[in-house]
Design an enzyme around this catalytic site. Sequence first.
Site, mmCIF file in Angstrom:
data_model
loop_
_atom_site.group_PDB
_atom_site.id
_atom_site.type_symbol
_atom_site.label_atom_id
_atom_site.label_comp_id
_atom_site.label_asym_id
_atom_site.label_seq_id
_atom_site.Cartn_x
_atom_site.Cartn_y
_atom_site.Cartn_z
ATOM 1 N N ALA A 1 0.868 -1.181 0.000
ATOM 2 C CA ALA A 1 0.000 0.000 0.000
ATOM 3 C C ALA A 1 0.901 1.227 0.000
ATOM 4 C CB ALA A 1 -0.893 -0.012 1.236
ATOM 5 N N VAL B 1 6.933 8.927 2.253
ATOM 6 C CA VAL B 1 8.260 8.320 2.280
ATOM 7 C C VAL B 1 8.216 6.939 2.949
ATOM 8 C CG1 VAL B 1 8.846 9.587 4.399
ATOM 9 C CG2 VAL B 1 10.661 8.708 2.948
ATOM 10 N N ASP B 2 7.410 6.783 3.984
ATOM 11 C CA ASP B 2 7.435 5.522 4.736
ATOM 12 C C ASP B 2 6.977 4.338 3.887
ATOM 13 O OD1 ASP B 2 8.330 6.805 7.032
ATOM 14 O OD2 ASP B 2 6.287 7.293 7.660
ATOM 15 N N CYS C 1 -9.629 2.822 10.003
ATOM 16 C CA CYS C 1 -9.128 2.600 8.635
ATOM 17 C C CYS C 1 -8.315 1.309 8.573
ATOM 18 C CB CYS C 1 -8.300 3.802 8.189
ATOM 19 S SG CYS C 1 -7.671 3.646 6.513
ATOM 20 N N GLY D 1 3.752 1.010 5.437
ATOM 21 C CA GLY D 1 4.848 1.763 6.049
ATOM 22 C C GLY D 1 4.619 2.083 7.508
ATOM 23 N N CYS E 1 -6.621 12.615 7.683
ATOM 24 C CA CYS E 1 -6.323 12.826 6.274
ATOM 25 C C CYS E 1 -7.501 13.411 5.510
ATOM 26 C CB CYS E 1 -5.821 11.539 5.623
ATOM 27 S SG CYS E 1 -7.093 10.281 5.407
#
Lengths: 390, 354
Positions: free
Chosen positions: B6, B11-12, B101, B125, B193
Amino acid sequence: MAYLDHAATTPMVPQAAETMAALLSDCGNASSLHGAGRRARRIVEESREAVAAALGARPSEVVFTGGGTEADNLAVKGIFWSRRDADPRRCRVLVSAVEHHAVMDSAEWLAAREGAVITWLPVDETGRVAPQTLRDALVAEPDDVALVSVMTANNEVGTVQPVDELAAIAREFGVPMHTDAVQAVGQLPLDFAQSGVDAMTVTGHKFGGPLGVAALLLGRDVDCVPVLHGGGQERDVRSGTLDVPAIAAFAVAAELAVKEQPVRAERLRELRNSLVDGVVVAVPDAQLNGEPSLDPLRRLPGNAHFSFPGCEGDALLMLLDARGIECSTGSACSAGVARPSHVLLAMGHDEARARASLRFSLGHTSTDADVAAVIDAIAPVVERARSTSG
Amino acid sequence: MKVLAAMSGGVDSAVAAARAVDAGHDVTGVHLALSPSPASYRSGARGCCSLEDSRDARRAADVLDIPFYVWDVAERFARDVVDDFVAEYAAGRTPNPCVRCNERIKFAAVLDRALALGFDAVCTGHYARLVDGLLHRAVDSGKDQSYVLAVLRPDQLARAMFPLGDTRKPDVRAEAAARGLIVADKPDSHDICFIADGDTRRWLEGRLGSQPGPIVDAQTGDVVGGHDGAYAFTVGQRRGLGVTVPAPDGRPRYVLDVSVVTRTVTVGPEDRLDVRTVLAGEPTWCGPQPTLPWQGLAQLRAHGEVHRCTGEVVDGRLVVRLWDPARGIAPGQTVALYDDTRVVGSATINSTAG
Ligand SMILES: Cc1ncc(COP(=O)(O)O)c(C=O)c1O
């Protein structure tokens, strides 16, 4: 790797690639007056003549653009503006419900920003606009119509529109008509003058020419307000220094596509028919979308478009990709997110059928092996995809 | 293994996917489109579902030379996370949407689809470790995300991969840069988010409307102010109360209770926030169910401190008794139980007692 996405873009024919490569390091602005400019200009004008000859237009009717999208925008917006300027009552655009986004979104932009009113011309379950539909739309209020735009052949389901008949009706009412013929070049016989349309979009990368070069064939008596302003290089309708190598390669590819059209179309038709037959045998409940007769004048010979009930097109695409088979869901993407195709919805299919769809499109490099690869893979892929939904 | 990574565009998840590739897995990148109409660009540190994020994720996948797709989970996300978030606030609770989520989207809808498509695992991540199938805190305690993963069952964890759990964030950034992943400098995402500007109160107001009511002092019973919606308040909150009448003892006042039914927000001194008993819902065990009553550590909010506790299950519900009081614990949050660094299980907090 089996590439069955020629409707998205098709490889350049070697003759076009060679033409382009040979010109890439030549210097010359076709607008300059000196020798280098004259040489460039000559190539452009010879290309223009070649394109005109291949597509049944006059050289002065060929307006080179930077792509099919640009040509569609120019036709829809430019002709709308010009017609409305001449008579402010003309604010309506008649657009088929199955257009490519380049036409559809141009019309919607006009509606949102320029006070245009859109009449979407409905299609039947094969995706076709009936001539009577256009007539009814025009009879109702002929004086307020700025423009008609109906594509020659649909990019998703391959349905061919009765463009000549539609153009004759538009002409009867004195309304200019544009057709997006991007998918038709090389697959259908095409003649700008004979078709009776006032503007026609063709783009290089769908028929073996380079990406980023296209033409709007624009009748000499059709007034069109520019979208791009600048040096006025193309008939004062389109500005921008001309891309000489791309235009030359575009012309070579266009000539070749038209010359070979009967042979190509027959070969594509045979390949496509064996693809359809094979898929239907492998997946008996597969539904062929669009024109069922497979008549090459009613459906693009290189197009096969299915819905696989119980599957999501996305999942099918991914599973086929993993097996080296490249095709498309044929639906528009935003952020890469597949939305149910407006084309299938306009044809009266429900969202489930629209989401379950997959397009295979064949082109000049397609082989029996490509078709065999699909027929081989489709049953297990569909079975796997079915287990993912629900 | 066939691994589905996913990729949020950050960055992660990009480095996590890269590590999965390095480990020899057959990796496919997937960006989850959470919004039906994504904004074009991300603004600052918020959001993870703009078109720009989707492009960043695709760019990273291209660098890693792995196939990449966008999966539209907007409908599920709207229903299972956003609607739930609004409903929880409307009920006077303080939900944690990241927990939902993970529970309902990433390791449910997405994992199920991945398995059906022939993948063996989902890689993210998240900063957490899996040791012998058991979920543990990340090495980087400042980044540890085991709390928001504490809702995962063993069967979900068996299909999960968290390649970043043993690495500190600065090292992840350095690794991204070394790998040529242009997201290396992208700011971390914070907050929620789907609330683009980070203003949760205004966002909720737009959905729940104005529901004015009184703010009542717990000690005197006096009405000391008013509000436009009790849902905008969280137990333990001190700022933004708009109370002008000073407390009798002059000490700052905190939100002690939010009652949506009576539209009343009760405020009072800090010591009234002390919680010693946490009554939660049905527990999810991340590993083998512990023998009860059980002793260990409880964490009651993301990045919150831990408390020694005893846990037991009464009528199918988790009851946690804290050995030392916790302050300002809001119903709707998750109580996560830890045995040292190992996550034992979790449940959603229903109510608390002093
Ligand atoms: C029917 C149709 N019109 C317009 C376009 C756009 O052409 P271009 O890619 O040259 O901008 C395409 C191709 O994507 C098309 O299929």
